[in-house]
Write a protein that holds these residues in place. Structure first.
Motif, PDB file in Angstrom:
ATOM      1  N   GLU A  28       0.617  73.987 -16.560  1.00  0.00           N
ATOM      2  CA  GLU A  28       1.672  74.052 -17.582  1.00  0.00           C
ATOM      3  C   GLU A  28       2.689  75.158 -17.308  1.00  0.00           C
ATOM      4  OE1 GLU A  28       0.746  72.886 -21.870  1.00  0.00           O
ATOM      5  OE2 GLU A  28      -0.973  74.109 -21.307  1.00  0.00           O
ATOM      6  N   GLU A  29       2.405  75.997 -16.326  1.00  0.00           N
ATOM      7  CA  GLU A  29       3.259  77.173 -16.109  1.00  0.00           C
ATOM      8  C   GLU A  29       4.594  76.813 -15.463  1.00  0.00           C
ATOM      9  OE1 GLU A  29      -0.508  80.289 -15.722  1.00  0.00           O
ATOM     10  OE2 GLU A  29       0.565  79.667 -13.918  1.00  0.00           O
ATOM     11  N   LEU A  30       5.547  77.732 -15.611  1.00  0.00           N
ATOM     12  CA  LEU A  30       6.910  77.540 -15.129  1.00  0.00           C
ATOM     13  C   LEU A  30       6.965  76.941 -13.729  1.00  0.00           C
ATOM     14  CD1 LEU A  30       8.605  80.877 -16.255  1.00  0.00           C
ATOM     15  CD2 LEU A  30       9.320  78.586 -16.947  1.00  0.00           C
ATOM     16  N   THR A  31       7.769  75.906 -13.584  1.00  0.00           N
ATOM     17  CA  THR A  31       7.964  75.288 -12.280  1.00  0.00           C
ATOM     18  C   THR A  31       9.244  75.836 -11.643  1.00  0.00           C
ATOM     19  OG1 THR A  31       9.313  73.491 -13.163  1.00  0.00           O
ATOM     20  CG2 THR A  31       6.912  73.156 -13.117  1.00  0.00           C
ATOM     21  N   LEU A  32       9.376  75.589 -10.357  1.00  0.00           N
ATOM     22  CA  LEU A  32      10.592  76.014  -9.660  1.00  0.00           C
ATOM     23  C   LEU A  32      11.816  75.296 -10.215  1.00  0.00           C
ATOM     24  CD1 LEU A  32       9.423  76.207  -5.927  1.00  0.00           C
ATOM     25  CD2 LEU A  32       9.766  78.085  -7.538  1.00  0.00           C
ATOM     26  N   GLU A  33      11.627  74.049 -10.651  1.00  0.00           N
ATOM     27  CA  GLU A  33      12.762  73.301 -11.205  1.00  0.00           C
ATOM     28  C   GLU A  33      13.299  73.965 -12.462  1.00  0.00           C
ATOM     29  OE1 GLU A  33      14.412  70.793  -9.707  1.00  0.00           O
ATOM     30  OE2 GLU A  33      13.029  71.401  -8.102  1.00  0.00           O
ATOM     31  N   THR A  34      12.398  74.487 -13.294  1.00  0.00           N
ATOM     32  CA  THR A  34      12.840  75.189 -14.504  1.00  0.00           C
ATOM     33  C   THR A  34      13.471  76.524 -14.145  1.00  0.00           C
ATOM     34  OG1 THR A  34      11.179  74.113 -15.903  1.00  0.00           O
ATOM     35  CG2 THR A  34      12.080  76.197 -16.702  1.00  0.00           C
ATOM     36  N   ILE A  35      12.883  77.232 -13.190  1.00  0.00           N
ATOM     37  CA  ILE A  35      13.426  78.530 -12.772  1.00  0.00           C
ATOM     38  C   ILE A  35      14.843  78.375 -12.211  1.00  0.00           C
ATOM     39  CG2 ILE A  35      13.153  80.330 -10.998  1.00  0.00           C
ATOM     40  CD1 ILE A  35      10.104  80.180 -11.676  1.00  0.00           C
ATOM     41  N   LYS A  36      15.097  77.254 -11.541  1.00  0.00           N
ATOM     42  CA  LYS A  36      16.437  76.994 -11.005  1.00  0.00           C
ATOM     43  C   LYS A  36      17.482  76.873 -12.111  1.00  0.00           C
ATOM     44  CE  LYS A  36      14.885  74.636  -6.790  1.00  0.00           C
ATOM     45  NZ  LYS A  36      14.750  73.325  -6.102  1.00  0.00           N
ATOM     46  N   LYS A  37      17.056  76.590 -13.341  1.00  0.00           N
ATOM     47  CA  LYS A  37      17.985  76.410 -14.463  1.00  0.00           C
ATOM     48  C   LYS A  37      18.348  77.731 -15.150  1.00  0.00           C
ATOM     49  CE  LYS A  37      16.811  72.781 -17.104  1.00  0.00           C
ATOM     50  NZ  LYS A  37      15.874  71.874 -17.833  1.00  0.00           N
ATOM     51  N   LEU A  38      17.697  78.830 -14.751  1.00  0.00           N
ATOM     52  CA  LEU A  38      18.000  80.129 -15.355  1.00  0.00           C
ATOM     53  C   LEU A  38      19.423  80.565 -15.010  1.00  0.00           C
ATOM     54  CD1 LEU A  38      14.604  81.956 -14.717  1.00  0.00           C
ATOM     55  CD2 LEU A  38      15.594  81.460 -16.961  1.00  0.00           C
ATOM     56  N   PRO A  39      20.033  81.438 -15.842  1.00  0.00           N
ATOM     57  CA  PRO A  39      21.407  81.870 -15.604  1.00  0.00           C
ATOM     58  C   PRO A  39      21.490  82.990 -14.569  1.00  0.00           C
ATOM     59  CG  PRO A  39      20.568  82.993 -17.513  1.00  0.00           C
ATOM     60  CD  PRO A  39      19.472  82.035 -17.069  1.00  0.00           C
ATOM     61  N   LYS A  40      22.693  83.399 -14.234  1.00  0.00           N
ATOM     62  CA  LYS A  40      22.908  84.563 -13.389  1.00  0.00           C
ATOM     63  C   LYS A  40      22.427  85.810 -14.135  1.00  0.00           C
ATOM     64  CE  LYS A  40      25.092  82.579  -9.899  1.00  0.00           C
ATOM     65  NZ  LYS A  40      24.537  82.573  -8.534  1.00  0.00           N
ATOM     66  N   MET A  41      21.800  86.732 -13.396  1.00  0.00           N
ATOM     67  CA  MET A  41      21.242  87.928 -14.029  1.00  0.00           C
ATOM     68  C   MET A  41      21.576  89.177 -13.229  1.00  0.00           C
ATOM     69  SD  MET A  41      17.499  86.437 -15.132  1.00  0.00           S
ATOM     70  CE  MET A  41      17.397  85.240 -13.808  1.00  0.00           C
ATOM     71  N   TYR A  42      21.794  90.285 -13.953  1.00  0.00           N
ATOM     72  CA  TYR A  42      21.904  91.592 -13.301  1.00  0.00           C
ATOM     73  C   TYR A  42      20.535  92.036 -12.800  1.00  0.00           C
ATOM     74  CZ  TYR A  42      26.571  92.328 -15.299  1.00  0.00           C
ATOM     75  OH  TYR A  42      27.892  92.220 -15.614  1.00  0.00           O
ATOM     76  N   ARG A  98      18.909  92.132  -8.897  1.00  0.00           N
ATOM     77  CA  ARG A  98      17.751  93.001  -8.649  1.00  0.00           C
ATOM     78  C   ARG A  98      16.518  92.395  -9.298  1.00  0.00           C
ATOM     79  NH1 ARG A  98      15.958  98.225 -11.369  1.00  0.00           N
ATOM     80  NH2 ARG A  98      14.487  99.137  -9.888  1.00  0.00           N
ATOM     81  N   ILE A  99      15.389  92.475  -8.603  1.00  0.00           N
ATOM     82  CA  ILE A  99      14.125  91.938  -9.116  1.00  0.00           C
ATOM     83  C   ILE A  99      13.048  93.015  -9.032  1.00  0.00           C
ATOM     84  CG2 ILE A  99      12.271  90.257  -8.736  1.00  0.00           C
ATOM     85  CD1 ILE A  99      14.377  88.357  -7.583  1.00  0.00           C
ATOM     86  N   VAL A 100      12.295  93.174 -10.111  1.00  0.00           N
ATOM     87  CA  VAL A 100      11.141  94.070 -10.129  1.00  0.00           C
ATOM     88  C   VAL A 100       9.942  93.279 -10.649  1.00  0.00           C
ATOM     89  CG1 VAL A 100      10.097  96.104 -11.204  1.00  0.00           C
ATOM     90  CG2 VAL A 100      12.471  96.203 -10.420  1.00  0.00           C
ATOM     91  N   ILE A 101       8.829  93.403  -9.964  1.00  0.00           N
ATOM     92  CA  ILE A 101       7.596  92.721 -10.374  1.00  0.00           C
ATOM     93  C   ILE A 101       6.628  93.736 -10.957  1.00  0.00           C
ATOM     94  CG2 ILE A 101       5.682  91.258  -9.639  1.00  0.00           C
ATOM     95  CD1 ILE A 101       7.374  90.360  -7.270  1.00  0.00           C
ATOM     96  N   SER A 102       6.123  93.453 -12.156  1.00  0.00           N
ATOM     97  CA  SER A 102       5.105  94.298 -12.797  1.00  0.00           C
ATOM     98  C   SER A 102       3.730  93.714 -12.486  1.00  0.00           C
ATOM     99  CB  SER A 102       5.330  94.340 -14.310  1.00  0.00           C
ATOM    100  OG  SER A 102       6.616  94.820 -14.618  1.00  0.00           O
ATOM    101  N   THR A 103       2.818  94.548 -11.977  1.00  0.00           N
ATOM    102  CA  THR A 103       1.517  94.062 -11.517  1.00  0.00           C
ATOM    103  C   THR A 103       0.445  95.127 -11.709  1.00  0.00           C
ATOM    104  OG1 THR A 103       0.277  93.382  -9.526  1.00  0.00           O
ATOM    105  CG2 THR A 103       2.188  94.794  -9.175  1.00  0.00           C
ATOM    106  N   ASN A 104      -0.824  94.704 -11.697  1.00  0.00           N
ATOM    107  CA  ASN A 104      -1.906  95.693 -11.753  1.00  0.00           C
ATOM    108  C   ASN A 104      -2.321  96.149 -10.354  1.00  0.00           C
ATOM    109  OD1 ASN A 104      -3.808  93.713 -10.763  1.00  0.00           O
ATOM    110  ND2 ASN A 104      -4.113  92.977 -12.864  1.00  0.00           N
ATOM    111  N   GLU A 113      13.681  81.813  -5.331  1.00  0.00           N
ATOM    112  CA  GLU A 113      14.652  81.166  -6.219  1.00  0.00           C
ATOM    113  C   GLU A 113      15.388  82.183  -7.092  1.00  0.00           C
ATOM    114  OE1 GLU A 113      15.845  78.162  -6.349  1.00  0.00           O
ATOM    115  OE2 GLU A 113      14.552  77.568  -4.682  1.00  0.00           O
ATOM    116  N   LEU A 114      14.660  83.169  -7.592  1.00  0.00           N
ATOM    117  CA  LEU A 114      15.290  84.157  -8.472  1.00  0.00           C
ATOM    118  C   LEU A 114      16.279  85.037  -7.722  1.00  0.00           C
ATOM    119  CD1 LEU A 114      12.291  85.152 -10.766  1.00  0.00           C
ATOM    120  CD2 LEU A 114      14.357  83.916 -11.430  1.00  0.00           C
ATOM    121  N   TYR A 115      16.045  85.255  -6.447  1.00  0.00           N
ATOM    122  CA  TYR A 115      16.982  86.062  -5.663  1.00  0.00           C
ATOM    123  C   TYR A 115      18.342  85.375  -5.504  1.00  0.00           C
ATOM    124  CZ  TYR A 115      15.237  90.544  -4.063  1.00  0.00           C
ATOM    125  OH  TYR A 115      14.866  91.858  -4.007  1.00  0.00           O
TER     126      TYR A 115
END
Length: 391
Positions: A34-48, A76-82, A69-71
């Motif tokens: 059920e998690e986000l697909t690449l097709e949905t991510i492609k629909k996101l807007p331009k981001m700072y 700029r992209i930052v990933i939060s992780t453990n 895809e997000l790039y």
């Protein structure tokens, strides 16, 4: 599509292998299919700026595809992780040398492992950080959710970040559907505030303008744990958005109930962002009284209302040039009032987001809830990770 750029947070999964004491999300995972697909991510807007988070985002084996895809749409992209999936983190950073990595570390070794509930979690996270530093990865750091049980480690962790020449981010306890928690609260506000005060002075005594503004952010955290109004307006759902694993677009992750502006699986971005439902959520944001002070809402506000933090920095950094302790938490009237007994702990507790009688809305889909009828969230995720590792 509008050319206006936004700040976005992409919650790629609710699956998590940590067992944090202040967050019950690990008990309520999303189903992978059920998690986000690449097709949905492609629909996101331009981001700072885009933050990729979870759950634990590196549980997703296709995370590199998501970053790719997000790039295409984010500066700029930052990933939060453990930091647990070290090999995956290193491999991703080799492919994407500009992606930021923030590893959650909740204190020195004993404290961290107790709070996060991961065997050898501190060493895993710390060794991942060191490997990234050795790789000369340019955007590495760790974050800490400050609470009664780890506040005494705050300055020590900051100094560790200094030794490693990396970023150090802070937060404090909060309650929301996202954390599947309503009972988080700071008990000893004076002690925790004092530790924040020490950190703020360390930041102000540095030679880094970026750290001076971080001092202002931490000043805002003291203000928050004493239950006061936000230092700056909240413009979530106007300039900033969150999207959850199911494609639901939300103003933020700090609301008591899940507030949905629309679903990107089913709508285009323009349709969703300009919808009547989105405007209804924006009106709720304008009347929100939770006074959150998390980096996702505070950082955009600090950029938008730049003169407020700038004047604070000028006052504390330069007008007090010869003072070693440039900041005192007693500058906040509420701290004085509390110390002098003019305000009680019970009164401040009522100003917090803590609600001992709240029934938690976990934000899960019906299918994800159905999966929890036969197994616990921990069992589901542990089995998922075992299956991944056996491939």
């Amino acid at each position: 599509m509008s050319e206006k750029k936004l700040n976005g947070t992409v919650i790629v999964t609710y699956r998590c292998n940590a067992r944090c004491t202040m967050c019950n999300r690990y008990k309520c995972p999303s189903k992978p299919e059920e998690e986000l697909t690449l097709e949905t991510i492609k629909k996101l807007p331009k981001m700072y700026f885009t933050n990729i988070t979870g759950g634990e985002p590196f549980i997703r084996e296709d995370l590199p595809d998501i970053v790719r895809e997000l790039y295409k749409k984010s500066d700029r992209i930052v990933i939060s992780t453990n930091g647990y999936f070290q090999d995956r983190i290193i491999k991703l950073c080799e492919e994407f040398p500009k992606v930021g990595i923030r590893i959650s570390i909740e204190g020195l070794e004993e404290t961290n492992n107790k709070i996060r509930g991961l065997d050898d979690g501190f060493n895993k996270g710390y060794s991942t950080l060191k490997k990234l530093v050795e790789m000369k990865h340019p955007d590495v750091g760790f974050g800490m959710t400050v609470q009664d049980t780890n506040a005494k480690d705050l300055v020590a962790l900051y100094k560790l970040s200094e030794e490693l020449n990396m970023e150090f981010a802070t937060a404090s306890l909060h309650n929301s559907f996202y954390f599947v928690e309503a009972k988080n609260i700071i008990h000893d506000r004076m002690m925790v505030g004092k530790e924040f005060e020490k950190l703020i002075n360390e930041l102000l005594n540095s030679n880094s303008p970026k750290k001076w503004f971080r001092a202002y952010f931490n000043h805002g955290l003291i203000n928050y744990i004493f239950g006061q109004k936000r230092l700056l307006p909240c413009d979530m759902a106007f300039d900033t958005f969150f999207i959850d694993p199911y494609g639901d677009v939300m103003p933020c992750n700090g609301t008591k109930e899940k507030e949905v502006m629309g679903n990107l699986n089913e709508q285009s971005w323009d349709e969703l962002w300009n919808s009547e439902q989105a405007d209804k959520v924006r009106q709720k944001v304008r009347h929100c009284t939770r006074n959150c002070w998390m980096i996702g809402s505070a950082s955009p506000a600090m950029h938008k209302y730049i003169w407020t933090p700038t004047l604070w920095v000028l006052k504390h950094k330069f007008l007090r040039f010869f003072k070693k302790q440039k900041y005192s938490m007693f500058e906040n009237q509420i701290v004085k009032d509390f110390k002098e007994g003019k305000v009680s702990k019970e009164e401040l507790d009522k100003c917090s987001t803590c609600d001992m009688n709240c029934k938690i809305n976990d934000g899960l889909s019906e299918k994800s809830k159905e999966a929890l009828k036969n197994k616990t969230g921990e069992e589901i995720v542990d089995e998922d990770i075992r299956n991944q590792m056996e491939k």
